[in-house]
Design a protein around this motif. Structure first.
Motif: not given
Ligand SMILES: Cc1cc2nc3c(=O)[nH]c(=O)nc-3n(C[C@H](O)[C@H](O)[C@H](O)COP(=O)(O)OP(=O)(O)OC[C@H]3O[C@@H](n4cnc5c(N)ncnc54)[C@H](O)[C@@H]3O)c2cc1C
Ligand code: FES
Ligand code: FES
Lengths: 277, 150
Positions: B12-23
């Motif tokens: 289980c992983t929590q992440l903070e990403v930008n709206d336009n970030e690619l996987l």
């Protein structure tokens, strides 16, 4: 759906519907469009579902190619759609790319658009408020990358009428890169060993998939013994009649030859299976 | 910025990403999962293949926000599986690896096709047509693939 449409209405040109993103993210990466809002359609309830009523198959606009190729109702009511969906692009594009996205993007290199034109399919369109309309597939595309949809209208579903008894459908394509260079669908109806109705649609070499009346005419009346000569005539008529996207001195003759060969081949396949049953 | 939670390689992983970030960028640059390769970036080559909720996808063309609540498997996640052990043996025997750049994507695609994960296998060539290899030619890949999926 209404909310999605009204969001597009509110944000205007900087907003776009978004489903699998296989085309949209590509054009964004290429810097061809400058969007600040994507309205995700995939999570809208019911927009991915497949159902049948009164013999008409209805495929939700956000159904992916993978969902379509593995759906038992599609298999039963429109097997041609299964074989087409299972050959689109590659496994990864099929996993996320949707039918609605394919049709709304109006890339001429579309397999479903050609097939669905031949099947006499319609799109159900939703806009803001209560606005709804139904368009025959033939009226959805007005040019390469251009549809008759307003900015805030989305494709809710595609409906495919039941095939007349005795009808066989064949779809063929040629591709040199990922996307098809040409797509051809031929649908023929046989009664008592003779072809009584035919539809011939050519896409990808053309800006918009269109029925080719003279090629269809060449197929009507064929019986087993006259099939070989008839499909060649249909190929010639299609090569003559097709309106090409690239009709330059270099590409034009090649695209016409491609059309000739592939229409004859696809027609032969459709007729052989129609006359078998 | 968006907060997401997903299961990546069973964790289980929590992440903070930008709206336009690619996987792809998130996997490689935030999580150090560099077995996922970057190549064409237009969904053609398959080097960036990962499995999301059982299906192979191009991480180069998937917004990272899409994996919220999803289960993601990268090549690192296959390491302790019996599939991987078998694949190593079969790939070695058929000489399916030269530079190895295509191998993670190929293995993940094959893994998604084994054990009926995607239903009955229709056409192996078609399923693999989106995984390009610049080194080996495709005969050894197909031979290994047939063995692994049969
Ligand atoms: C490498 C590659 C190979 C391909 N090969 C083939 C092929 O062989 N044959 C073929 O037919 N196609 C092919 N395609 C095209 C593919 O089918 C489409 O990319 C896919 O179906 C688009 O769906 P999407 O959900 O990803 O659309 P998105 O990228 O999300 O959206 C595309 C456009 O449609 C709009 N849109 C999306 N859904 C709707 C909706 N329901 N109503 C209104 N507007 C909407 C969006 O606003 C956007 O403008 C290929 C694509 C790639 C990337
Ligand atoms: S890098 Fe994603 S498919 Fe090539
Ligand atoms: S082994 Fe080098 S790309 Fe396949």
């Amino acid at each position: 759906m209404e909310e999605a449409a009204s969001l597009l209405h509110r944000f205007g040109d900087v907003a776009s519907f978004y489903a699998g993103g296989t085309e949209l993210l590509l054009v964004m990466k290429m810097g061809l469009t400058d969007l600040s809002h994507l309205v995700d359609l995939k999570r809208i309830d019911g927009l991915r579902s497949v159902s049948v009523s009164n013999g008409t198959l209805r495929i939700g606009g956000a159904a992916t190619h993978r969902e379509i190729e593995s759906n038992p109702l599609v298999m039963e009511y429109a097997p041609a759609m299964v074989s087409v969906a299972s050959r689109i692009a590659n496994a990864r594009v099929r996993a996320v790319g949707t039918l609605g996205g394919n049709l709304a993007f109006a890339d001429p290199a579309s397999d479903p658009a050609t097939l669905l034109t031949a099947l006499g399919a319609c799109v159900e369109v939703r806009g803001t408020g209560d606005s709804r309309r139904t368009l025959p597939l033939e009226d959805l595309w007005v040019g390469a990358y251009q549809t008759a949809l307003d900015h805030d209208e989305l494709i809710e579903a595609v409906t495919i009428p039941v095939l007349k008894p005795g009808t066989s459908v064949a779809h063929e394509r040629m591709k040199f890169q990922e996307r098809p260079a040409i797509t051809v669908t031929v649908s023929v109806t046989a009664v008592n060993g003779s072809i009584v109705d035919a539809r011939v649609v050519v896409g990808a070499v053309a800006p918009v998939p269109r029925r080719l009346a003279r090629a269809e005419y060449a197929l009507v009346g064929l019986v087993a013994e006259t099939t070989e000569a008839g499909v060649d005539l249909a190929g010639d008529a299609a090569a003559d009649g097709v309106q090409l996207l690239d009709d330059s001195d270099e590409a034009g003759p090649y695209n016409r030859q491609l059309t000739r060969i592939l229409v004859a081949r696809t027609a032969r396949q459709a007729i052989e299976s129609a006359l078998l049953v | 910025m968006m907060q997401l939670e997903s299961t990546i390689n069973g964790r289980c992983t929590q992440l903070e990403v930008n709206d336009n970030e690619l996987l792809l960028d998130v996997l490689r640059d935030h999580l150090g999962l560099t077995g996922t390769k970057r190549s064409c970036e237009v969904e053609v080559c398959g080097a960036c293949t990962v499995i999301v909720d059982g299906l192979p996808v191009s991480s180069c063309m998937l917004l990272a926000s899409e994996i919220d609540g999803a289960e993601v498997v990268t090549i690192e996640g296959l390491r302790d599986t019996t599939f991987y052990e078998r694949a190593q043996e079969v790939f070695t025997r058929h000489a399916t690896v030269q530079c190895g750049f295509c191998t993670p994507g190929l293995l993940l695609t094959l893994w998604s096709l084994t054990d009926g994960r995607l239903g009955p296998l229709r056409d192996l060539r078609e399923e693999l047509s989106g995984n390009l290899c610049r080194c080996t030619g495709y005969q050894s890949i197909l031979a290994a693939a047939e063995e692994l999926t049969s």
